[in-house]
Design a protein around this motif. Sequence first.
Motif, PDB file in Angstrom:
ATOM      1  N   ILE A  41      59.923  61.339 -18.482  1.00  0.00           N
ATOM      2  CA  ILE A  41      61.313  61.821 -18.414  1.00  0.00           C
ATOM      3  C   ILE A  41      62.023  61.583 -19.735  1.00  0.00           C
ATOM      4  CG2 ILE A  41      63.537  61.542 -17.261  1.00  0.00           C
ATOM      5  CD1 ILE A  41      61.449  62.974 -15.585  1.00  0.00           C
ATOM      6  N   SER A  42      61.825  60.391 -20.302  1.00  0.00           N
ATOM      7  CA  SER A  42      62.476  60.061 -21.579  1.00  0.00           C
ATOM      8  C   SER A  42      62.029  60.998 -22.689  1.00  0.00           C
ATOM      9  CB  SER A  42      62.167  58.613 -21.968  1.00  0.00           C
ATOM     10  OG  SER A  42      62.622  57.719 -20.983  1.00  0.00           O
ATOM     11  N   SER A  43      60.730  61.331 -22.676  1.00  0.00           N
ATOM     12  CA  SER A  43      60.221  62.234 -23.710  1.00  0.00           C
ATOM     13  C   SER A  43      60.814  63.634 -23.553  1.00  0.00           C
ATOM     14  CB  SER A  43      58.698  62.285 -23.653  1.00  0.00           C
ATOM     15  OG  SER A  43      58.254  62.888 -22.453  1.00  0.00           O
ATOM     16  N   PHE A  44      60.993  64.090 -22.306  1.00  0.00           N
ATOM     17  CA  PHE A  44      61.600  65.400 -22.072  1.00  0.00           C
ATOM     18  C   PHE A  44      63.053  65.417 -22.553  1.00  0.00           C
ATOM     19  CE2 PHE A  44      58.631  66.564 -18.284  1.00  0.00           C
ATOM     20  CZ  PHE A  44      57.602  66.745 -19.192  1.00  0.00           C
ATOM     21  N   ILE A  45      63.792  64.355 -22.238  1.00  0.00           N
ATOM     22  CA  ILE A  45      65.197  64.274 -22.667  1.00  0.00           C
ATOM     23  C   ILE A  45      65.286  64.227 -24.190  1.00  0.00           C
ATOM     24  CG2 ILE A  45      67.269  62.826 -22.624  1.00  0.00           C
ATOM     25  CD1 ILE A  45      66.453  61.978 -19.785  1.00  0.00           C
ATOM     26  N   SER A  46      64.382  63.462 -24.803  1.00  0.00           N
ATOM     27  CA  SER A  46      64.369  63.383 -26.272  1.00  0.00           C
ATOM     28  C   SER A  46      64.075  64.743 -26.887  1.00  0.00           C
ATOM     29  CB  SER A  46      63.320  62.367 -26.731  1.00  0.00           C
ATOM     30  OG  SER A  46      63.586  61.088 -26.212  1.00  0.00           O
TER      31      SER A  46
END
Length: 468
Positions: free
Chosen positions: A31-36
């Motif tokens: 999820i963090s990678s998608f948001i980044s």
Amino acid sequence: MGHRLQVEMKIKRKRKHSLKYVFVKYFIFVISSFISALFIFILFGNVIIKLGVVQDPYVLEKNEELLKSEIEKNADFDFSKLPSEALYALIKNDEISESNMTKKEQKEALYIYFSKLSGEEIPIFYNVIERKEDICILLYEPKIRYTIPWMEKFLPDFEVLILLLLAITCIAEFVLLTLLFSRKLKKRLSSIIELTEKIKEQDLDFQAKRTDITELNDVIDSIDSMKEALKESLIKNWNMEQTKREQIAALAHDIKTPLTVIRGNTELLSLTELTDRQKDFVNYSLNNIDRVELLLKNLSELNKGKNIDRDLHEVLATDKFITQISEEIKALAIAKSRSIDIINKLYTNIYINVDIDLLNRAVMNIVSNAINYSKKDTDIEVNFSIEDGKFLIKCIDKGKGFNNEELKKAKEQFYRGDKSRTNTEHSGLGLSIADDIVSSFGGELRLENNIDVGASVSILIPIADRSE
């Protein structure tokens, strides 16, 4: 201070986590990678706009407002100058007087017009512009265009391009994170795989390596307990096997002494005056003593862990074999006080590729089996013939025959059948040994019940080419 830091680091290294924690951590990373990625593409879009590679959305929005204002104020507005993506419909007296829309889009424009009159909300991209003589329904969604001609010609729309790049980046991040996660998980699972491989190889002298995942450690503990139990069992079995070997070796040695005495007395007996029939019995006894000595020798070799060479096949004429086995069967019949009929139905001599000693052993086993499982006052028949292009040896008795279970299991090792008709002297090995021997010749051991009474055991052996 330094010692305390080392202790804290050691405790941190030994901290355990559950699988749930590991998967939640993986999910958070994804999820963090998608948001980044989304944040990076927003910055990328702003940079592209600032560099002037594409049109500024703010300017487009401002131009849209100016266009709507000009349409509203200028009754003679030239609609041919509208951007190519703009659609319009002029409505006068509740009918469309001018439009560049399709018929379907015109119906939609009329619906928007009447919805506006009735005070209903209209879709965001539709604009209802009231003019002096008519009303203009404008469908205009400004597109961000490239300022560089070749980009405008060959690249997809800017919004589509951004979405495609974002999707590709998210998929690449997902695949990369999944590979990294699976590699770390596989590294943790390697401890379990290593344990099972060592157990498979019966290497039980090892220390199980633990991981930082609680559930995997539980599995490792279970495997480790199983390893210890297996180790104890193997040691126990090894000790039992060693004891058995020692007992077999002692028994084989002890049998040699009375066997030597029997041989000596039999040889002395052969030197006395005997009838021809008595001489036959003496020779038969000496031959069987030789066989027992050979079996004892093989038993000793096997007990020492050495392999016995059983590949002594030779192309053998059946008349030689039938003559030899018939003498042994007759001698056994006399010893057991039984009547055994031997019938040779072969009209010509054929050849088989066998080990004659092993084949004799197989035939004598099934004949002995017939004697043991039939009444003394009944006859036994052994006949030799050809069936289905194979050499057939068939032993027929008048006993109880086989029940359904015996037909399936009689060839299994140590199977002794119906206890009511079996005494403890029978080991349940006769048919099993015969089946193994016949199979080694590429043959078949067949069990059947006779139509009237009793059973028959048949040995079928392929006929060999004499040139083999």
